[in-house]
Design an enzyme around this catalytic site. Structure first.
Site, PDB file in Angstrom:
ATOM      1  N   LYS A 264       0.845  -1.207   0.000  1.00  0.00           N
ATOM      2  CA  LYS A 264       0.000   0.000   0.000  1.00  0.00           C
ATOM      3  C   LYS A 264       0.877   1.252   0.000  1.00  0.00           C
ATOM      4  O   LYS A 264       0.453   2.301  -0.491  1.00  0.00           O
ATOM      5  CB  LYS A 264      -0.984  -0.019   1.173  1.00  0.00           C
ATOM      6  CG  LYS A 264      -0.357  -0.036   2.561  1.00  0.00           C
ATOM      7  CD  LYS A 264      -0.206   1.318   3.168  1.00  0.00           C
ATOM      8  CE  LYS A 264       0.716   1.253   4.380  1.00  0.00           C
ATOM      9  NZ  LYS A 264       0.900   2.534   5.037  1.00  0.00           N
TER      10      LYS A 264
ATOM     11  N   THR B   6      -3.676   5.727   3.629  1.00  0.00           N
ATOM     12  CA  THR B   6      -2.419   6.309   3.137  1.00  0.00           C
ATOM     13  C   THR B   6      -2.594   7.102   1.851  1.00  0.00           C
ATOM     14  O   THR B   6      -1.815   8.008   1.583  1.00  0.00           O
ATOM     15  CB  THR B   6      -1.363   5.203   2.870  1.00  0.00           C
ATOM     16  OG1 THR B   6      -1.761   4.021   3.520  1.00  0.00           O
ATOM     17  CG2 THR B   6      -0.020   5.595   3.357  1.00  0.00           C
TER      18      THR B   6
ATOM     19  N   ARG C  38       3.561   9.967   4.999  1.00  0.00           N
ATOM     20  CA  ARG C  38       4.866  10.391   4.459  1.00  0.00           C
ATOM     21  C   ARG C  38       5.031   9.914   3.023  1.00  0.00           C
ATOM     22  O   ARG C  38       5.596  10.602   2.189  1.00  0.00           O
ATOM     23  CB  ARG C  38       5.991   9.764   5.274  1.00  0.00           C
ATOM     24  CG  ARG C  38       6.183  10.418   6.584  1.00  0.00           C
ATOM     25  CD  ARG C  38       7.384   9.759   7.259  1.00  0.00           C
ATOM     26  NE  ARG C  38       7.248   9.897   8.690  1.00  0.00           N
ATOM     27  CZ  ARG C  38       7.679   9.022   9.550  1.00  0.00           C
ATOM     28  NH1 ARG C  38       8.264   7.914   9.155  1.00  0.00           N
ATOM     29  NH2 ARG C  38       7.528   9.236  10.843  1.00  0.00           N
TER      30      ARG C  38
HETATM   31  N1  LIG Z   1       4.788   6.519  11.247  1.00  0.00           N
HETATM   32  C1  LIG Z   1       3.601   5.897  11.161  1.00  0.00           C
HETATM   33  O1  LIG Z   1       2.540   6.526  11.258  1.00  0.00           O
HETATM   34  C2  LIG Z   1       3.554   4.397  10.975  1.00  0.00           C
HETATM   35  C3  LIG Z   1       2.347   3.750  11.143  1.00  0.00           C
HETATM   36  C4  LIG Z   1       2.274   2.369  10.972  1.00  0.00           C
HETATM   37  C5  LIG Z   1       3.422   1.666  10.617  1.00  0.00           C
HETATM   38  N2  LIG Z   1       4.606   2.317  10.466  1.00  0.00           N
HETATM   39  C6  LIG Z   1       5.775   1.516  10.146  1.00  0.00           C
HETATM   40  O2  LIG Z   1       6.612   1.440  11.283  1.00  0.00           O
HETATM   41  C7  LIG Z   1       7.975   1.258  10.879  1.00  0.00           C
HETATM   42  C8  LIG Z   1       8.827   2.280  11.588  1.00  0.00           C
HETATM   43  O3  LIG Z   1       8.490   3.545  11.082  1.00  0.00           O
HETATM   44  P1  LIG Z   1       8.453   4.876  11.942  1.00  0.00           P
HETATM   45  O4  LIG Z   1       7.521   5.796  11.257  1.00  0.00           O
HETATM   46  O5  LIG Z   1       8.222   4.570  13.378  1.00  0.00           O
HETATM   47  O6  LIG Z   1       9.963   5.376  11.771  1.00  0.00           O
HETATM   48  P2  LIG Z   1      10.511   6.868  11.855  1.00  0.00           P
HETATM   49  O7  LIG Z   1      10.813   7.337  10.485  1.00  0.00           O
HETATM   50  O8  LIG Z   1       9.618   7.708  12.694  1.00  0.00           O
HETATM   51  O9  LIG Z   1      11.874   6.696  12.654  1.00  0.00           O
HETATM   52  C9  LIG Z   1      13.016   6.095  12.110  1.00  0.00           C
HETATM   53  C10 LIG Z   1      13.553   5.154  13.171  1.00  0.00           C
HETATM   54  O10 LIG Z   1      14.696   4.457  12.684  1.00  0.00           O
HETATM   55  C11 LIG Z   1      15.586   4.281  13.763  1.00  0.00           C
HETATM   56  N3  LIG Z   1      16.908   3.918  13.265  1.00  0.00           N
HETATM   57  C12 LIG Z   1      17.784   4.679  12.556  1.00  0.00           C
HETATM   58  N4  LIG Z   1      18.894   3.960  12.269  1.00  0.00           N
HETATM   59  C13 LIG Z   1      18.705   2.720  12.802  1.00  0.00           C
HETATM   60  C14 LIG Z   1      19.474   1.532  12.817  1.00  0.00           C
HETATM   61  N5  LIG Z   1      20.662   1.462  12.213  1.00  0.00           N
HETATM   62  N6  LIG Z   1      18.958   0.442  13.446  1.00  0.00           N
HETATM   63  C15 LIG Z   1      17.743   0.487  14.029  1.00  0.00           C
HETATM   64  N7  LIG Z   1      16.959   1.586  14.037  1.00  0.00           N
HETATM   65  C16 LIG Z   1      17.446   2.689  13.424  1.00  0.00           C
HETATM   66  C17 LIG Z   1      15.506   5.612  14.479  1.00  0.00           C
HETATM   67  O11 LIG Z   1      15.980   5.472  15.800  1.00  0.00           O
HETATM   68  C18 LIG Z   1      13.995   5.839  14.463  1.00  0.00           C
HETATM   69  O12 LIG Z   1      13.404   5.155  15.535  1.00  0.00           O
HETATM   70  C19 LIG Z   1       7.983   1.403   9.350  1.00  0.00           C
HETATM   71  O13 LIG Z   1       8.001   0.132   8.768  1.00  0.00           O
HETATM   72  C20 LIG Z   1       6.671   2.104   9.047  1.00  0.00           C
HETATM   73  O14 LIG Z   1       6.167   1.785   7.765  1.00  0.00           O
HETATM   74  C21 LIG Z   1       4.698   3.666  10.642  1.00  0.00           C
END
Ligand SMILES: NC(=O)c1ccc[n+]([C@@H]2O[C@H](COP(=O)([O-])OP(=O)(O)OC[C@H]3O[C@@H](n4cnc5c(N)ncnc54)[C@H](O)[C@@H]3O)[C@@H](O)[C@H]2O)c1
Length: 333
Positions: free
Chosen positions: A192, A249, A256
């Site tokens: 998606k 989305t 994003r």
């Molecule tokens: N943001 C949303 O609303 C949302 C909702 C549902 C699902 N998701 C999914 O959740 C997952 C995480 O996304 P997010 O939005 O929380 O991320 P984000 O973009 O907010 O944050 C990036 C994260 O990556 C971490 N990071 C950076 N380098 C790293 C490394 N080498 N090893 C481990 N961690 C590292 C950072 O500490 C940070 O926690 C993704 O797969 C996303 O699709 C996000």
């Protein structure tokens, strides 16, 4: 007395932090942060300024950078790192796993190069099958952090485990439906994001509502074709982790992936757009190539994904991609 439902959230991006805030309404939570400095800052300020500003962490969320401690203090490990870091995080986590640990993935994405789903990456690194569930569905982190009613899916091949997580994670603002189709749920949640990028492109070029509706509908058809070829069920893609998440989305302003697509549609270059995200991930960018790899492996046609890949990685002008989609040979619905 030791409880069997202690939860550690592994990964403190927007989604990990939002899930920790939601779960902390009912349980004490350990939140593992990748960056050592980030963990220290978050522990003292009680806010995740980098990834989810504006929400105070309650006292029952313990912030740590110590992965061994996060594993030792938990029965359930909820992994929410971006897909590109799932393998390295699992490598670091595996030495600390106990046979009674339950793993839950809330990451959406397909691994680059291997084209593996996240649960496959987790089991490949651990070297054996794990008690494992996956979370997916329409859920913007910010709205979950605000405790706005949100409904998602928890999938596991083990029905008892899915129900355990359903009971453990549920609250008046988070409702979970169980599903045993892990493949369909993981692929729905990942692909998606590819279609969301394309919806952003359509928006960025300034096309109309007809185009958006067509894209969402043909997107679902494309997602379903791939998921079914990989062993998922079509009904799953009509559910929360398919249509549900796609509608969110493709239409919600907090996405994003859609925002990245909109900027591409306006003619900006991908590296410039990604630089503006300051470390936040747009999973669709990587998942596009991986989804295309899976499609080729299973001989599935994915015209939208193909065009999105050409825009992202081969500099194809978005207007040319739309023209090509519109002038493909006629098809049966
Ligand atoms: N943001 C949303 O609303 C949302 C909702 C549902 C699902 N998701 C999914 O959740 C997952 C995480 O996304 P997010 O939005 O929380 O991320 P984000 O973009 O907010 O944050 C990036 C994260 O990556 C971490 N990071 C950076 N380098 C790293 C490394 N080498 N090893 C481990 N961690 C590292 C950072 O500490 C940070 O926690 C993704 O797969 C996303 O699709 C996000």
């Amino acid at each position: 007395m030791t409880s069997h439902n202690r939860i550690s959230v592994i990964g403190a991006g927007a989604w990990g932090t939002a899930l920790a805030l939601s779960l902390a309404q009912r349980h004490p939570i350990t939140l593992w942060v990748f960056e050592e400095e980030g963990a220290a800052r978050m522990q003292s300020s009680r806010v995740n300024q980098a990834f989810l500003p504006g929400f105070e962490l309650p006292a029952n969320i313990t912030v740590t950078h110590d992965l061994a401690a996060a594993a030792a203090n938990a029965d359930v490990l909820l992994c929410v790192v971006p897909s590109q870091f799932m393998r390295s995080t699992m490598r670091a986590l595996t030495p600390h796993l106990r046979p009674d640990h339950v793993l839950v993935s809330a990451t959406k994405g397909i691994e680059d190069e291997t084209c593996l789903r996240m649960s496959e990456v987790m089991e490949q690194v651990a070297g054996h099958q794990l008690p494992l569930a996956v979370l997916s569905g329409p859920s913007f982190a910010k709205e979950v952090a605000q405790h706005l009613p949100t409904v998602i899916t928890v999938a596991s091949r083990d029905a008892d485990l899915a129900q355990r997580i359903q009971r453990l994670f549920a609250s008046p603002s988070l409702r979970l439906y169980t599903n045993d189709d892990v493949i369909g749920v993981e692929l729905g949640g990942s692909i998606k994001n590819v279609i969301a990028l394309a919806a952003g492109v359509v928006n960025g070029i300034g096309l109309g509502s007809n185009t958006s509706a067509a894209l969402i509908t043909r997107g679902i058809s494309e997602m379903t074709r791939l998921a079914v070829a990989c062993g998922g069920r079509p009904q799953t893609l009509a559910g929360l982790s398919g249509v549900g998440d796609l509608v969110l989305t493709c239409t919600g302003s907090l996405s994003r992936n859609r925002t990245v697509g909109t900027e591409l549609g306006r003619g900006r270059k991908l590296p410039d757009i990604l630089a503006d995200l300051h470390g936040q991930v747009a999973e669709g960018v990587r998942s596009t190539t991986a989804a295309l790899g899976l499609a080729q492996r299973h001989s599935v046609e994915m015209p939208i994904t193909e065009q999105m890949n050409a825009i992202l990685h081969h500099g194809k002008p978005p207007a040319d991609a739309i023209r090509e989609l519109m002038t493909r040979p006629g098809k049966d619905e």
